[in-house]
Scaffold this active site. Sequence first.
Site, PDB file in Angstrom:
ATOM      1  N   HIS A 204       0.800  -1.236   0.000  1.00 27.94           N
ATOM      2  CA  HIS A 204       0.000   0.000   0.000  1.00 27.94           C
ATOM      3  C   HIS A 204       0.827   1.278   0.000  1.00 27.94           C
ATOM      4  O   HIS A 204       0.273   2.368   0.011  1.00 27.94           O
ATOM      5  CB  HIS A 204      -0.966   0.026   1.186  1.00 27.94           C
ATOM      6  CG  HIS A 204      -0.287   0.235   2.520  1.00 27.94           C
ATOM      7  ND1 HIS A 204       0.270  -0.789   3.230  1.00 27.94           N
ATOM      8  CD2 HIS A 204      -0.082   1.347   3.258  1.00 27.94           C
ATOM      9  CE1 HIS A 204       0.786  -0.328   4.345  1.00 27.94           C
ATOM     10  NE2 HIS A 204       0.607   0.974   4.393  1.00 27.94           N
TER      11      HIS A 204
HETATM   12  C1  UD1 Z   1      -2.537   5.372   5.484  1.00 25.10           C
HETATM   13  C2  UD1 Z   1      -1.318   5.997   6.152  1.00 25.10           C
HETATM   14  C3  UD1 Z   1      -0.169   5.014   6.153  1.00 25.10           C
HETATM   15  C4  UD1 Z   1      -0.586   3.679   6.754  1.00 25.10           C
HETATM   16  C5  UD1 Z   1      -1.836   3.164   6.065  1.00 25.10           C
HETATM   17  C6  UD1 Z   1      -2.328   1.923   6.755  1.00 25.10           C
HETATM   18  C7  UD1 Z   1      -0.983   8.425   5.917  1.00 25.10           C
HETATM   19  C8  UD1 Z   1      -0.261   9.490   5.182  1.00 25.10           C
HETATM   20  N1  UD1 Z   1      -0.867   7.180   5.423  1.00 25.10           N
HETATM   21  O1  UD1 Z   1      -2.213   5.128   4.125  1.00 25.10           O
HETATM   22  O2  UD1 Z   1       0.895   5.542   6.918  1.00 25.10           O
HETATM   23  O3  UD1 Z   1       0.466   2.760   6.606  1.00 25.10           O
HETATM   24  O4  UD1 Z   1      -2.858   4.163   6.144  1.00 25.10           O
HETATM   25  O5  UD1 Z   1      -3.209   1.201   5.960  1.00 25.10           O
HETATM   26  O6  UD1 Z   1      -1.617   8.702   6.894  1.00 25.10           O
HETATM   27  N2  UD1 Z   1      -9.514   4.239   0.902  1.00 25.10           N
HETATM   28  C9  UD1 Z   1     -10.708   3.572   0.759  1.00 25.10           C
HETATM   29  N3  UD1 Z   1     -11.324   3.154   1.894  1.00 25.10           N
HETATM   30  C10 UD1 Z   1     -10.854   3.374   3.146  1.00 25.10           C
HETATM   31  C11 UD1 Z   1      -9.635   4.077   3.265  1.00 25.10           C
HETATM   32  C12 UD1 Z   1      -8.974   4.492   2.136  1.00 25.10           C
HETATM   33  O7  UD1 Z   1     -11.190   3.350  -0.347  1.00 25.10           O
HETATM   34  O8  UD1 Z   1     -11.482   2.962   4.136  1.00 25.10           O
HETATM   35  C13 UD1 Z   1      -8.791   4.662  -0.327  1.00 25.10           C
HETATM   36  C14 UD1 Z   1      -9.102   6.113  -0.728  1.00 25.10           C
HETATM   37  O9  UD1 Z   1      -9.189   6.175  -2.108  1.00 25.10           O
HETATM   38  C15 UD1 Z   1      -7.870   6.846  -0.271  1.00 25.10           C
HETATM   39  C16 UD1 Z   1      -6.758   5.796  -0.378  1.00 25.10           C
HETATM   40  O10 UD1 Z   1      -7.392   4.561  -0.086  1.00 25.10           O
HETATM   41  O11 UD1 Z   1      -7.617   7.988  -1.054  1.00 25.10           O
HETATM   42  C17 UD1 Z   1      -5.618   6.041   0.565  1.00 25.10           C
HETATM   43  O12 UD1 Z   1      -6.085   6.171   1.922  1.00 25.10           O
HETATM   44  P1  UD1 Z   1      -5.263   7.070   2.976  1.00 25.10           P
HETATM   45  O13 UD1 Z   1      -5.831   6.888   4.319  1.00 25.10           O
HETATM   46  O14 UD1 Z   1      -5.118   8.451   2.469  1.00 25.10           O
HETATM   47  O15 UD1 Z   1      -3.818   6.462   2.897  1.00 25.10           O
HETATM   48  P2  UD1 Z   1      -3.348   4.962   3.051  1.00 25.10           P
HETATM   49  O16 UD1 Z   1      -2.676   4.576   1.798  1.00 25.10           O
HETATM   50  O17 UD1 Z   1      -4.462   4.120   3.553  1.00 25.10           O
HETATM   51  N1  UDP Z   2      -4.080  -6.265   8.309  1.00 31.28           N
HETATM   52  C1  UDP Z   2      -5.329  -6.868   8.371  1.00 31.28           C
HETATM   53  N2  UDP Z   2      -5.934  -7.222   7.198  1.00 31.28           N
HETATM   54  C2  UDP Z   2      -5.362  -7.023   5.978  1.00 31.28           C
HETATM   55  C3  UDP Z   2      -4.086  -6.408   5.928  1.00 31.28           C
HETATM   56  C4  UDP Z   2      -3.471  -6.031   7.104  1.00 31.28           C
HETATM   57  O1  UDP Z   2      -5.864  -7.087   9.455  1.00 31.28           O
HETATM   58  O2  UDP Z   2      -5.983  -7.388   4.973  1.00 31.28           O
HETATM   59  C5  UDP Z   2      -3.425  -5.863   9.568  1.00 31.28           C
HETATM   60  C6  UDP Z   2      -2.065  -6.492   9.769  1.00 31.28           C
HETATM   61  O3  UDP Z   2      -2.170  -7.750  10.373  1.00 31.28           O
HETATM   62  C7  UDP Z   2      -1.385  -5.460  10.653  1.00 31.28           C
HETATM   63  C8  UDP Z   2      -1.970  -4.156  10.187  1.00 31.28           C
HETATM   64  O4  UDP Z   2      -3.177  -4.480   9.513  1.00 31.28           O
HETATM   65  O5  UDP Z   2      -1.725  -5.665  12.011  1.00 31.28           O
HETATM   66  C9  UDP Z   2      -1.021  -3.445   9.272  1.00 31.28           C
HETATM   67  O6  UDP Z   2      -1.660  -2.349   8.683  1.00 31.28           O
HETATM   68  P1  UDP Z   2      -1.185  -1.698   7.321  1.00 31.28           P
HETATM   69  O7  UDP Z   2      -0.344  -2.644   6.574  1.00 31.28           O
HETATM   70  O8  UDP Z   2      -2.400  -1.179   6.672  1.00 31.28           O
HETATM   71  O9  UDP Z   2      -0.366  -0.423   7.807  1.00 31.28           O
HETATM   72  P2  UDP Z   2       1.142  -0.218   8.319  1.00 31.28           P
HETATM   73  O10 UDP Z   2       1.417  -1.184   9.393  1.00 31.28           O
HETATM   74  O11 UDP Z   2       2.046  -0.368   7.145  1.00 31.28           O
HETATM   75  O12 UDP Z   2       1.137   1.210   8.775  1.00 31.28           O
END
Ligand code: UD1
Ligand code: UDP
Length: 367
Positions: A204
């Site tokens: 991601h």
């Molecule tokens: C965010 C965090 C990242 C973290 C990740 C965990 C920031 C800058 N990034 O990244 O550090 O590792 O979460 O997963 O805070 N979207 C959906 N549904 C949702 C959420 C998001 O469709 O419930 C889509 C939207 O199009 C959105 C994109 O995912 O624009 C990115 O979501 P966003 O929360 O901005 O960043 P992440 O990539 O999830």
């Molecule tokens: N995770 C989950 N389901 C998924 C992918 C990840 O429950 O389909 C959990 C995973 O086990 C871990 C956390 O989400 O505990 C990690 O989150 P993510 O990778 O979104 O963010 P990051 O840790 O990189 O900030």
Amino acid sequence: MKIVSVVGARPQFIKAASVSKALRKAGHREILLHTGQHYDYGMSQVFFEELAISEPDTNLGVGSGPHGWQTGQMLMRIEEALVKERPDWVLVYGDTNSTLAGALAAVKLHIPLAHVEAGLRSFNREMPEEYNRVLTDHCSDLLFCPTHTAVENLTKEGITNGVNLVGDTMYDAVLQFAEIARKHSTILQNLGLQSKGYLLATLHRPYNTDVPENLRSILAAFLEIKEPIVFSVHPRTRQKIDEFGLYNPQSKTRNLQLIDPVGYLDMLMLEQNARLILTDSGGMQKEAYFFGVPCITLRPETEWVETVEAGWNVVVGSDHSAIINKTETMQPPFQSKRTIFGDGNASELIVQALENKVPARRTRKSM
Ligand code: UD1
Ligand code: UDP
């Protein structure tokens, strides 16, 4: 004590689960503020249900958007909530935009701030998370570090006051939920998987998902690897795969299964039984280590350097050949696993430290 915990993204629900329980068990009043950064059922609500976290007191409903807009909306709305609640502490987790917004809102109101998972550094300022971490650490009164390296990183930046090495709250969560996952999850049967007979992947990070050649390179490697791969696809990644036209679900791929994000229990089950994990997730690199599953990190660097030093993690970036090569050759190390992430009681140590520290800024009258 009255504590406002600010959460918003998937990993924060998991990091906050055991701390929230420990706070409530110790008789403190916790107000859970969800920024709404993640909002799909499978990215948010499922974690509250499976980890038995209390429903958020308030969901600020911010949602997705560009960084400045998203962080600004959170800052405004968190500030309003803090003015109303006037807590003794604000607790923020990790390194997302929700973390930074919570931190800024707290310190501008002179409310003591505690940061869980402090001191992590990738030394890559192109990651949005790196600014979020550095800025949050530099304005926190209490800094809860998961590892020795995190403490050293803070020392190098001149931060020594309020630093506590407590271990990792994600380790607390795994100790609490791994067995429950084994009893209740049916994901292996549902996906037709054999224990240790598949690889598990997640992706991601923007520099993997938003740069077409990197995403193409990683997906091409996944398709060439001969073992079965289960790929849990983050919504950001799903959008980019569709936008760049990189995967045709009708095409006959022998080995690759793309699935929607799964709940925590299913993910713990998938992790424990995987032969190897391929990921750019911070949380999953650690969970791979907790379960003794080798990990290939699809990033140019990692904050979790101890897992690499111990031989359980290897950093390969997005290079197609390197991914395939390491997947075929990486072996778990022979030596037994060291305790890197504490003793599984990080949450209790955090609550004790909050109780013991009399916040200096609480006496100010400027709220
Ligand atoms: C965010 C965090 C990242 C973290 C990740 C965990 C920031 C800058 N990034 O990244 O550090 O590792 O979460 O997963 O805070 N979207 C959906 N549904 C949702 C959420 C998001 O469709 O419930 C889509 C939207 O199009 C959105 C994109 O995912 O624009 C990115 O979501 P966003 O929360 O901005 O960043 P992440 O990539 O999830
Ligand atoms: N995770 C989950 N389901 C998924 C992918 C990840 O429950 O389909 C959990 C995973 O086990 C871990 C956390 O989400 O505990 C990690 O989150 P993510 O990778 O979104 O963010 P990051 O840790 O990189 O900030």
